[in-house]
Design an enzyme around this catalytic site. Structure first.
Site, PDB file in Angstrom:
ATOM      1  N   HIS A 265       0.876  -1.181   0.000  1.00  0.00           N
ATOM      2  CA  HIS A 265       0.000   0.000   0.000  1.00  0.00           C
ATOM      3  C   HIS A 265       0.905   1.221   0.000  1.00  0.00           C
ATOM      4  O   HIS A 265       1.947   1.222   0.644  1.00  0.00           O
ATOM      5  CB  HIS A 265      -0.882  -0.006   1.263  1.00  0.00           C
ATOM      6  CG  HIS A 265      -2.033   0.936   1.205  1.00  0.00           C
ATOM      7  ND1 HIS A 265      -1.917   2.262   1.532  1.00  0.00           N
ATOM      8  CD2 HIS A 265      -3.328   0.744   0.855  1.00  0.00           C
ATOM      9  CE1 HIS A 265      -3.103   2.852   1.392  1.00  0.00           C
ATOM     10  NE2 HIS A 265      -3.970   1.944   0.972  1.00  0.00           N
ATOM     11  N   ASP A 316      -7.852  -5.157  -0.200  1.00  0.00           N
ATOM     12  CA  ASP A 316      -8.344  -6.043  -1.263  1.00  0.00           C
ATOM     13  C   ASP A 316      -8.005  -7.513  -0.990  1.00  0.00           C
ATOM     14  O   ASP A 316      -8.354  -8.388  -1.774  1.00  0.00           O
ATOM     15  CB  ASP A 316      -7.730  -5.649  -2.617  1.00  0.00           C
ATOM     16  CG  ASP A 316      -8.342  -4.368  -3.152  1.00  0.00           C
ATOM     17  OD1 ASP A 316      -9.398  -3.970  -2.638  1.00  0.00           O
ATOM     18  OD2 ASP A 316      -7.750  -3.758  -4.056  1.00  0.00           O
TER      19      ASP A 316
HETATM   20  N1  COA Z   1       4.256  -8.060  -3.763  1.00  0.00           N
HETATM   21  C1  COA Z   1       5.590  -8.122  -3.713  1.00  0.00           C
HETATM   22  N2  COA Z   1       6.374  -7.047  -3.474  1.00  0.00           N
HETATM   23  C2  COA Z   1       5.759  -5.883  -3.283  1.00  0.00           C
HETATM   24  C3  COA Z   1       4.367  -5.753  -3.302  1.00  0.00           C
HETATM   25  C4  COA Z   1       3.613  -6.899  -3.564  1.00  0.00           C
HETATM   26  N3  COA Z   1       2.279  -6.841  -3.621  1.00  0.00           N
HETATM   27  N4  COA Z   1       4.029  -4.466  -3.088  1.00  0.00           N
HETATM   28  C5  COA Z   1       5.177  -3.803  -2.913  1.00  0.00           C
HETATM   29  N5  COA Z   1       6.229  -4.653  -3.031  1.00  0.00           N
HETATM   30  C6  COA Z   1       7.630  -4.302  -2.920  1.00  0.00           C
HETATM   31  C7  COA Z   1       8.080  -3.592  -4.186  1.00  0.00           C
HETATM   32  O1  COA Z   1       8.573  -4.511  -5.147  1.00  0.00           O
HETATM   33  C8  COA Z   1       9.142  -2.674  -3.658  1.00  0.00           C
HETATM   34  O2  COA Z   1      10.304  -3.447  -3.436  1.00  0.00           O
HETATM   35  P1  COA Z   1      11.759  -2.834  -3.777  1.00  0.00           P
HETATM   36  O3  COA Z   1      11.881  -1.631  -2.878  1.00  0.00           O
HETATM   37  O4  COA Z   1      12.683  -3.949  -3.474  1.00  0.00           O
HETATM   38  O5  COA Z   1      11.696  -2.462  -5.231  1.00  0.00           O
HETATM   39  C9  COA Z   1       8.641  -2.281  -2.272  1.00  0.00           C
HETATM   40  O6  COA Z   1       7.762  -3.340  -1.863  1.00  0.00           O
HETATM   41  C10 COA Z   1       7.867  -0.959  -2.277  1.00  0.00           C
HETATM   42  O7  COA Z   1       6.783  -1.074  -3.189  1.00  0.00           O
HETATM   43  P2  COA Z   1       6.357   0.022  -4.260  1.00  0.00           P
HETATM   44  O8  COA Z   1       6.049  -0.662  -5.555  1.00  0.00           O
HETATM   45  O9  COA Z   1       7.328   1.135  -4.258  1.00  0.00           O
HETATM   46  O10 COA Z   1       5.011   0.526  -3.623  1.00  0.00           O
HETATM   47  P3  COA Z   1       4.009   1.542  -4.289  1.00  0.00           P
HETATM   48  O11 COA Z   1       3.581   2.442  -3.206  1.00  0.00           O
HETATM   49  O12 COA Z   1       4.559   2.165  -5.529  1.00  0.00           O
HETATM   50  O13 COA Z   1       2.833   0.592  -4.767  1.00  0.00           O
HETATM   51  C11 COA Z   1       0.997  -0.836  -4.675  1.00  0.00           C
HETATM   52  C12 COA Z   1       1.749   0.276  -3.960  1.00  0.00           C
HETATM   53  C13 COA Z   1      -0.314  -1.078  -3.936  1.00  0.00           C
HETATM   54  C14 COA Z   1       0.678  -0.416  -6.126  1.00  0.00           C
HETATM   55  C15 COA Z   1       1.863  -2.111  -4.699  1.00  0.00           C
HETATM   56  O14 COA Z   1       2.117  -2.507  -3.358  1.00  0.00           O
HETATM   57  C16 COA Z   1       1.233  -3.235  -5.487  1.00  0.00           C
HETATM   58  O15 COA Z   1       1.408  -3.300  -6.700  1.00  0.00           O
HETATM   59  N6  COA Z   1       0.501  -4.156  -4.805  1.00  0.00           N
HETATM   60  C17 COA Z   1      -0.187  -5.226  -5.493  1.00  0.00           C
HETATM   61  C18 COA Z   1      -1.508  -4.734  -6.059  1.00  0.00           C
HETATM   62  C19 COA Z   1      -2.527  -4.486  -4.997  1.00  0.00           C
HETATM   63  O16 COA Z   1      -2.717  -5.260  -4.082  1.00  0.00           O
HETATM   64  N7  COA Z   1      -3.239  -3.369  -5.142  1.00  0.00           N
HETATM   65  C20 COA Z   1      -4.298  -2.949  -4.218  1.00  0.00           C
HETATM   66  C21 COA Z   1      -3.914  -1.680  -3.547  1.00  0.00           C
HETATM   67  S1  COA Z   1      -5.029  -1.249  -2.256  1.00  0.00           S
END
Ligand code: COA
Length: 383
Positions: A265, A316
């Site tokens: 998140h 979710d």
């Molecule tokens: N699975 C595995 N790794 C994850 C992850 C996940 N669901 N969510 C974040 N990470 C990791 C990222 O790869 C990143 O790792 P790194 O620093 O080694 O590159 C780190 O955690 C930070 O994540 P980041 O992508 O920068 O977070 P964000 O704030 O840009 O994205 C989301 C937030 C929600 C888009 C992201 O967590 C995600 O894609 N989650 C899956 C989709 C989801 O559940 N969406 C519903 C949101 S309510």
């Protein structure tokens, strides 16, 4: 496309990628506390609202900034109930939907059609009541059309959650199911500056009408990085099959550097109460062996994700299991999420308009310098 130079990459990193940490508006609607993982609507903690309040009351709270009196709630609930009918032209459009259409695309179409055929009220609240009240009817009509059965008209003697489930499933739900649905709608009602909320505020800032601003939010719901994750979580459950498969599944995901849906998140980096409430609901409600097995898988995946990656589930993660418990099919998770979030989005559109300034950020230009146009007959092949 030209590859980015190292200098360009450095410049990008100095900006706030994905607007992370950028405050784009002041809001008095929802406060989220990332440290404690708590969510407050107008100062009331969501845990308390979900146990003591109901969806109609929460909508009033989001829009008016205070809880209603008994009379106010009765008249507001009645007004909502009497606004559920869809215009006949919208129902005709829905009849043309291909059965295999994406349900959120159909919601988007339905909201655009409402923008054309809904009877506009005099005040912002008139329109907000109409849109919020009709979203459940619209989603239910889309579901039934996709399943090849006729939509069921709304009733005015039931609350929103009960009537929504009745229109979805074709029969009046049990009290327990109606209560769960009401709780799920409250838990989805607002979530501060989410992607869809921001999209709606951007469009509202142009002074486009409320239907268009709300429609922008609906489009944003579709993506798996936003509301679309719940359906992907249920697909993950199908893929894993049993608790024994969890570790293997996750190792393969990590090796491929793929995101695990329902985790992570932008604001809540260490979990949040909404997810905890839904986990609690799931534990109490898992009745059949099938539900218990699927819950065990989710709990196991959560444990390993926290243990190995320190990444926590988001709202979710358990919602799909609960929607399935209510008999809601996977293709409807995003539309039901959208219906629940509707009052929150509308509160944000209203807040944007109450102190509006066009939202128009800047971009740093990293393209080519000035060039002279070369007629096509004189251009050299670059390949
Ligand atoms: N699975 C595995 N790794 C994850 C992850 C996940 N669901 N969510 C974040 N990470 C990791 C990222 O790869 C990143 O790792 P790194 O620093 O080694 O590159 C780190 O955690 C930070 O994540 P980041 O992508 O920068 O977070 P964000 O704030 O840009 O994205 C989301 C937030 C929600 C888009 C992201 O967590 C995600 O894609 N989650 C899956 C989709 C989801 O559940 N969406 C519903 C949101 S309510």
């Amino acid at each position: 496309m030209a590859a980015r130079t190292e200098a360009q990459k450095d410049r990008k990193e100095s900006q706030s990628s994905g607007l992370q940490g950028v405050v784009v508006a002041s809001t008095a609607i929802t406060r989220i506390d990332p440290v404690e993982g708590r969510v407050y609507f107008r100062g009331y903690e969501i845990d308390e609202l979900v146990t003591k309040s109901n969806y109609e009351e929460v909508i009033f709270l989001l829009w008016h900034g205070r809880l209603p009196t008994k009379d106010e709630l009765a008249s507001f609930s009645q007004r909502m109930a009497q606004s559920r009918d869809l215009p006949s032209q919208v129902l005709s459009i829905l009849r043309e939907l291909p059965p295999d259409c994406n349900a959120i695309d159909a919601v988007s179409l339905g909201v655009s059609a409402l923008g054309l055929f809904d009877r506009r009220g005099k005040t912002f609240e008139d329109n907000a009541v109409s849109i919020s009240a009709k979203m459940g009817t619209l989603v239910a009509a889309i579901s039934r059309t996709k399943l090849g059965v006729a939509p069921i008209p709304p009733r005015t003697d039931l609350n929103y959650a009960t009537d929504f489930l009745r229109m979805l499933k074709g029969k009046e739900p049990s009290e327990a199911d109606a209560k769960l649905m009401d709780g799920m709608l409250i838990l989805h009602a607002d979530h501060e500056m989410t992607v869809s909320t921001f999209a709606a505020r951007v469009v509202a800032s142009t002074l486009a009408d409320v239907y268009s601003a709300f429609g922008a939010a609906v489009e944003a719901f579709k993506g798996p990085l936003h509301a679309g994750a719940s359906e992907a979580v249920v697909e993950m459950l199908d893929e894993i099959g049993g608790p024994m498969g969890v570790e293997t599944y996750l190792e393969a995901k990590f090796a491929r550097k793929e995101k695990v849906m329902g985790f992570g998140h932008r604001i809540f980096r260490a979990g949040n109460h909404i997810t905890a409430i839904m986990r609690d609901y799931s534990e109490k409600l898992a009745a059949t062996d099938y539900e218990k097995k699927r819950l065990a898988i989710l709990v196991n995946v959560e444990r390993l994700m926290v243990e190995k990656k320190k990444i926590y589930p988001n709202m979710d993660y358990y919602s799909g299991l609960l929607f399935q418990h209510l008999g809601i099919p996977g293709f409807l998770f995003v539309p039901v999420f959208a219906a629940g979030r509707t009052p929150g989005i509308l509160a944000h559109i209203n807040e944007q308009l109450s102190d509006n300034r066009l939202i128009r950020p800047s971009a740093e230009y990293v393209g080519s310098g000035a060039r002279s146009y070369v007629p096509i007959s004189q251009r050299q092949s670059t390949g």
